[in-house]
Scaffold this motif. Structure first.
Motif, mmCIF file in Angstrom:
data_model
loop_
_atom_site.group_PDB
_atom_site.id
_atom_site.type_symbol
_atom_site.label_atom_id
_atom_site.label_comp_id
_atom_site.label_asym_id
_atom_site.label_seq_id
_atom_site.Cartn_x
_atom_site.Cartn_y
_atom_site.Cartn_z
ATOM 1 N N LEU A 1 -107.322 -30.000 -16.669
ATOM 2 C CA LEU A 1 -108.750 -30.291 -16.681
ATOM 3 C C LEU A 1 -109.255 -30.934 -17.963
ATOM 4 O O LEU A 1 -110.394 -31.402 -18.010
ATOM 5 C CB LEU A 1 -109.538 -28.987 -16.446
ATOM 6 N N GLY A 2 -108.418 -30.967 -19.005
ATOM 7 C CA GLY A 2 -108.865 -31.514 -20.279
ATOM 8 C C GLY A 2 -108.992 -33.025 -20.263
ATOM 9 O O GLY A 2 -108.371 -33.717 -19.440
ATOM 10 N N ASP A 3 -109.770 -33.546 -21.184
ATOM 11 C CA ASP A 3 -109.934 -34.989 -21.338
ATOM 12 C C ASP A 3 -108.613 -35.588 -21.815
ATOM 13 O O ASP A 3 -108.114 -35.229 -22.895
ATOM 14 C CB ASP A 3 -111.041 -35.256 -22.360
ATOM 15 N N PRO A 4 -108.005 -36.504 -21.060
ATOM 16 C CA PRO A 4 -106.693 -37.047 -21.438
ATOM 17 C C PRO A 4 -106.691 -37.715 -22.810
ATOM 18 O O PRO A 4 -105.704 -37.613 -23.548
ATOM 19 C CB PRO A 4 -106.393 -38.067 -20.334
ATOM 20 N N VAL A 5 -107.777 -38.398 -23.148
ATOM 21 C CA VAL A 5 -107.833 -39.058 -24.454
ATOM 22 C C VAL A 5 -107.839 -38.018 -25.570
ATOM 23 O O VAL A 5 -107.113 -38.136 -26.564
ATOM 24 C CB VAL A 5 -109.068 -39.974 -24.547
ATOM 25 N N LYS A 6 -108.650 -36.986 -25.421
ATOM 26 C CA LYS A 6 -108.698 -35.932 -26.429
ATOM 27 C C LYS A 6 -107.339 -35.253 -26.579
ATOM 28 O O LYS A 6 -106.864 -35.019 -27.696
ATOM 29 C CB LYS A 6 -109.761 -34.898 -26.058
ATOM 30 N N LEU A 7 -106.706 -34.939 -25.460
ATOM 31 C CA LEU A 7 -105.403 -34.281 -25.512
ATOM 32 C C LEU A 7 -104.364 -35.170 -26.185
ATOM 33 O O LEU A 7 -103.510 -34.683 -26.940
ATOM 34 C CB LEU A 7 -104.950 -33.906 -24.104
ATOM 35 N N SER A 8 -104.414 -36.477 -25.933
ATOM 36 C CA SER A 8 -103.480 -37.396 -26.573
ATOM 37 C C SER A 8 -103.658 -37.401 -28.084
ATOM 38 O O SER A 8 -102.675 -37.366 -28.835
ATOM 39 C CB SER A 8 -103.676 -38.804 -26.006
ATOM 40 N N VAL A 9 -104.909 -37.433 -28.531
ATOM 41 C CA VAL A 9 -105.167 -37.416 -29.977
ATOM 42 C C VAL A 9 -104.715 -36.106 -30.590
ATOM 43 O O VAL A 9 -104.114 -36.078 -31.672
ATOM 44 C CB VAL A 9 -106.667 -37.664 -30.246
ATOM 45 N N MET A 10 -104.959 -35.001 -29.901
ATOM 46 C CA MET A 10 -104.521 -33.696 -30.410
ATOM 47 C C MET A 10 -103.005 -33.649 -30.565
ATOM 48 O O MET A 10 -102.488 -33.152 -31.568
ATOM 49 C CB MET A 10 -105.000 -32.589 -29.471
ATOM 50 N N ARG A 11 -102.278 -34.196 -29.588
ATOM 51 C CA ARG A 11 -100.807 -34.193 -29.684
ATOM 52 C C ARG A 11 -100.325 -35.077 -30.832
ATOM 53 O O ARG A 11 -99.342 -34.738 -31.508
ATOM 54 C CB ARG A 11 -100.208 -34.654 -28.352
ATOM 55 N N GLN A 12 -101.017 -36.182 -31.057
ATOM 56 C CA GLN A 12 -100.644 -37.041 -32.185
ATOM 57 C C GLN A 12 -100.851 -36.327 -33.517
ATOM 58 O O GLN A 12 -100.030 -36.435 -34.437
ATOM 59 C CB GLN A 12 -101.470 -38.319 -32.139
ATOM 60 N N ILE A 13 -101.938 -35.590 -33.637
ATOM 61 C CA ILE A 13 -102.198 -34.824 -34.861
ATOM 62 C C ILE A 13 -101.122 -33.761 -35.047
ATOM 63 O O ILE A 13 -100.597 -33.569 -36.152
ATOM 64 C CB ILE A 13 -103.595 -34.190 -34.802
ATOM 65 N N LYS A 14 -100.790 -33.068 -33.969
ATOM 66 C CA LYS A 14 -99.760 -32.029 -34.042
ATOM 67 C C LYS A 14 -98.424 -32.627 -34.494
ATOM 68 O O LYS A 14 -97.752 -32.072 -35.378
ATOM 69 C CB LYS A 14 -99.613 -31.357 -32.665
ATOM 70 N N ARG A 15 -98.038 -33.754 -33.915
ATOM 71 C CA ARG A 15 -96.760 -34.381 -34.295
ATOM 72 C C ARG A 15 -96.791 -34.852 -35.749
ATOM 73 O O ARG A 15 -95.772 -34.788 -36.449
ATOM 74 C CB ARG A 15 -96.452 -35.547 -33.361
ATOM 75 N N ALA A 16 -97.931 -35.335 -36.199
ATOM 76 C CA ALA A 16 -98.014 -35.837 -37.571
ATOM 77 C C ALA A 16 -97.890 -34.716 -38.587
ATOM 78 O O ALA A 16 -97.210 -34.872 -39.611
ATOM 79 C CB ALA A 16 -99.337 -36.583 -37.762
ATOM 80 N N LEU A 17 -98.531 -33.586 -38.330
ATOM 81 C CA LEU A 17 -98.524 -32.484 -39.297
ATOM 82 C C LEU A 17 -97.351 -31.532 -39.103
ATOM 83 O O LEU A 17 -96.911 -30.888 -40.050
ATOM 84 C CB LEU A 17 -99.838 -31.699 -39.211
ATOM 85 N N ASP A 18 -96.861 -31.437 -37.884
ATOM 86 C CA ASP A 18 -95.814 -30.462 -37.580
ATOM 87 C C ASP A 18 -94.759 -31.103 -36.682
ATOM 88 O O ASP A 18 -94.575 -30.706 -35.526
ATOM 89 C CB ASP A 18 -96.456 -29.241 -36.892
ATOM 90 N N PRO A 19 -94.033 -32.099 -37.177
ATOM 91 C CA PRO A 19 -93.085 -32.825 -36.331
ATOM 92 C C PRO A 19 -91.949 -31.953 -35.804
ATOM 93 O O PRO A 19 -91.356 -32.277 -34.765
ATOM 94 C CB PRO A 19 -92.559 -33.929 -37.253
ATOM 95 N N ARG A 20 -91.635 -30.855 -36.492
ATOM 96 C CA ARG A 20 -90.556 -29.981 -36.035
ATOM 97 C C ARG A 20 -91.062 -28.844 -35.153
ATOM 98 O O ARG A 20 -90.293 -27.977 -34.751
ATOM 99 C CB ARG A 20 -89.805 -29.436 -37.248
ATOM 100 N N ASP A 21 -92.358 -28.835 -34.871
ATOM 101 C CA ASP A 21 -92.964 -27.825 -33.993
ATOM 102 C C ASP A 21 -92.647 -26.415 -34.480
ATOM 103 O O ASP A 21 -92.207 -25.548 -33.719
ATOM 104 C CB ASP A 21 -92.486 -28.013 -32.550
ATOM 105 N N ILE A 22 -92.934 -26.191 -35.745
ATOM 106 C CA ILE A 22 -92.674 -24.889 -36.357
ATOM 107 C C ILE A 22 -93.801 -23.905 -36.089
ATOM 108 O O ILE A 22 -93.572 -22.719 -35.889
ATOM 109 C CB ILE A 22 -92.463 -25.069 -37.882
ATOM 110 N N MET A 23 -95.055 -24.399 -36.102
ATOM 111 C CA MET A 23 -96.210 -23.516 -36.085
ATOM 112 C C MET A 23 -96.688 -23.180 -34.673
ATOM 113 O O MET A 23 -97.165 -24.030 -33.932
ATOM 114 C CB MET A 23 -97.368 -24.159 -36.862
ATOM 115 N N ASN A 24 -96.513 -21.935 -34.299
ATOM 116 C CA ASN A 24 -97.019 -21.365 -33.041
ATOM 117 C C ASN A 24 -96.744 -22.263 -31.831
ATOM 118 O O ASN A 24 -97.655 -22.613 -31.078
ATOM 119 C CB ASN A 24 -98.529 -21.103 -33.153
#
Length: 450
Positions: free
Chosen positions: A421-444
């Motif tokens: 149900l989320g806005d696809p554009v918002k979700l895409s930006v959120m995933r980009q931020i996550k990858r930029a700050l946490d590329p190894r997916d360490i945090m939660n």
């Protein structure tokens, strides 16, 4: 380790190799360094009062899991009375923040039922709301600085708490509401307010949600921003609390079908809020918006009103298995949302009792389908049933222009619903931020975004 790997209601249990309890920011950074060295993942935990399983460790791909709790980081770092700023460790309980603010002749205006347990870091990470959002806003509006350990082990320090600082991105707002997916919050600067010195508390039986919305409009016109709380409950919710929680008392002859709890507050000790509240209530009775009203005449009576409101979660655990929704729509749409949800629930989930408690002033509706314990235990697939209920209610919230999460967050409970149900554009930006700050997916990992 058990208290650190399951949610407080006992509905979800995870697993971890270790629990780390750092006593300082440097120790928290050292834990992140260890996790990076061993390709481990980190699951932050605060007071473990969340409702969306955001603190339950569920490591992907067999990676080692470390739960990091802030329970030893409870220090007061600084008080600035002139700037109205209180700087504390992230592990400090909300109730302790209230005590420290009061000792300085100030208040920290976030109030919720779990304030004796909920920690500042967790409240920041979930952008907690509570009963005072109508006047003060959620945690995002009460935080003026953050210290955090980022996924690369570096420490982000922004505790200057300046009113004006126009030097680029305000990174603290990425961490507020991020549910621990972008870093470990270790400290915070909090905005204090002048203390309220006069109050009025009331409980009014309204003829329905539409009448409650009209009452809110009238109260706002008469009392402005002195409205501290405006909470609507249905009969089933109030009866649930009266049935299970000791020392609860109803000021009416019978439980109203719908009622609103009201608190007014002012910093001026001479403000006559009781008269203003009585005036609005009398007009509501005359206009057939309400059929009974009670105004507290003492602090003890006021506490009795709010004891009922703040006991709903505890009562729910005893009553049955509640599928709790944290929906929000514009307050003008609350009545229509509830009517549509009631029709849907009666048709598809007749086994459940509907309980409603709403922060009506900000449009947040906790619409709860309460199933009997025996019925729930007999289900062959409880997770599928819970998702079926959630999807049905969320569809209605979205139809009314609302959200599926107003103050509880997404956690691990609502990730599939956010994708749906989320806005696809918002979700895409959120995933980009996550990858930029946490590329190894360490945090939660597994919380918020999957």
């Amino acid at each position: 380790m058990a208290p650190f790997v399951r949610d407080f209601r006992g509905r979800m249990t995870g697993a971890a190799e270790a629990v780390a309890l750092p006593a300082s920011t440097d120790e928290a950074a050292a834990v992140v360094d260890i996790a990076r060295e061993h390709d481990a993942v980190i699951f932050p935990i605060g007071g473990n009062t969340g409702l969306c399983y955001g603190a339950v460790p569920t490591a992907p791909g067999g990676r080692p899991a470390i739960v990091v709790g802030m329970g030893k980081m409870t220090s007061l770092r600084a008080v600035d009375r002139a700037a109205n700023v209180l700087t504390v460790d992230a592990g400090m309980a909300l109730a302790r923040v209230h005590e420290l603010a009061a000792a300085e002749g100030r208040q920290f205006p976030l109030h919720l039922g779990s304030e004796g347990t909920a920690q500042i870091g967790g409240l920041i990470s979930t952008n907690a709301g509570g009963t005072g959002v109508l006047r003060y806003g959620p945690m995002r509006d009460l935080v003026c600085g953050i210290e955090a350990v980022l996924p690369d082990g570096s420490i982000y320090r922004d505790l200057d708490a300046l009113r004006k600082n126009n030097t680029g991105y305000d990174l603290k707002h990425l961490l507020i509401g991020a549910e621990g997916t972008l870093g470990l919050v270790t400290g915070a600067a909090l905005r204090l307010r002048q203390p309220n010195r006069t109050f009025a508390h009331g409980w009014i039986s309204v003829t329905g949600p539409k009448s409650a919305v009209e009452l809110l409009s009238r109260l706002q016109e008469r009392c402005g921003d002195t409205i501290e709380a405006f909470e609507m409950l249905n009969r089933a919710e109030v009866d649930c609390v009266l049935r299970h929680i000791p020392r609860t008392r109803l000021p009416f002859n019978a439980t109203p079908a719908w009622s609103v709890m009201i608190e007014l507050a002012h910093t001026d000790p001479e403000a006559d809020l009781v008269s203003a509240l009585e005036e609005v209530m009398a007009a509501a009775l005359e206009a057939d918006l309400a059929d009974d009203a009670f105004v507290a005449q003492s602090e003890a009576q006021a506490k009795e009103i709010w004891h009922i409101r703040h006991s709903v979660t505890e009562a729910h655990k005893i009553e049955g298995v509640g599928i709790v929704h944290d929906t929000a729509v514009r307050n003008s749409a609350v009545a229509g949302f509830i009517e549509a949800a009631d029709e849907m629930s009666a048709r598809f989930f007749p086994e459940a009792r509907v309980l409603v408690v709403s922060h009506l002033g900000d449009g947040n509706v906790h619409y709860i389908l309460m199933f009997p314990h025996d019925y729930w235990r007999a289900l062959p697939d409880r997770e599928a049933k819970a998702l079926e209920v959630e999807m049905a209610v969320h569809n209605i919230a979205v139809r009314f222009g609302g959200t599926i999460s107003a103050e509880h967050g997404i956690g691990r409970k609502l990730t599939s619903e956010l994708r749906r149900l989320g806005d696809p554009v918002k979700l895409s930006v959120m995933r980009q931020i996550k990858r930029a700050l946490d590329p190894r997916d360490i945090m939660n990992p597994g919380a918020l975004l999957v």
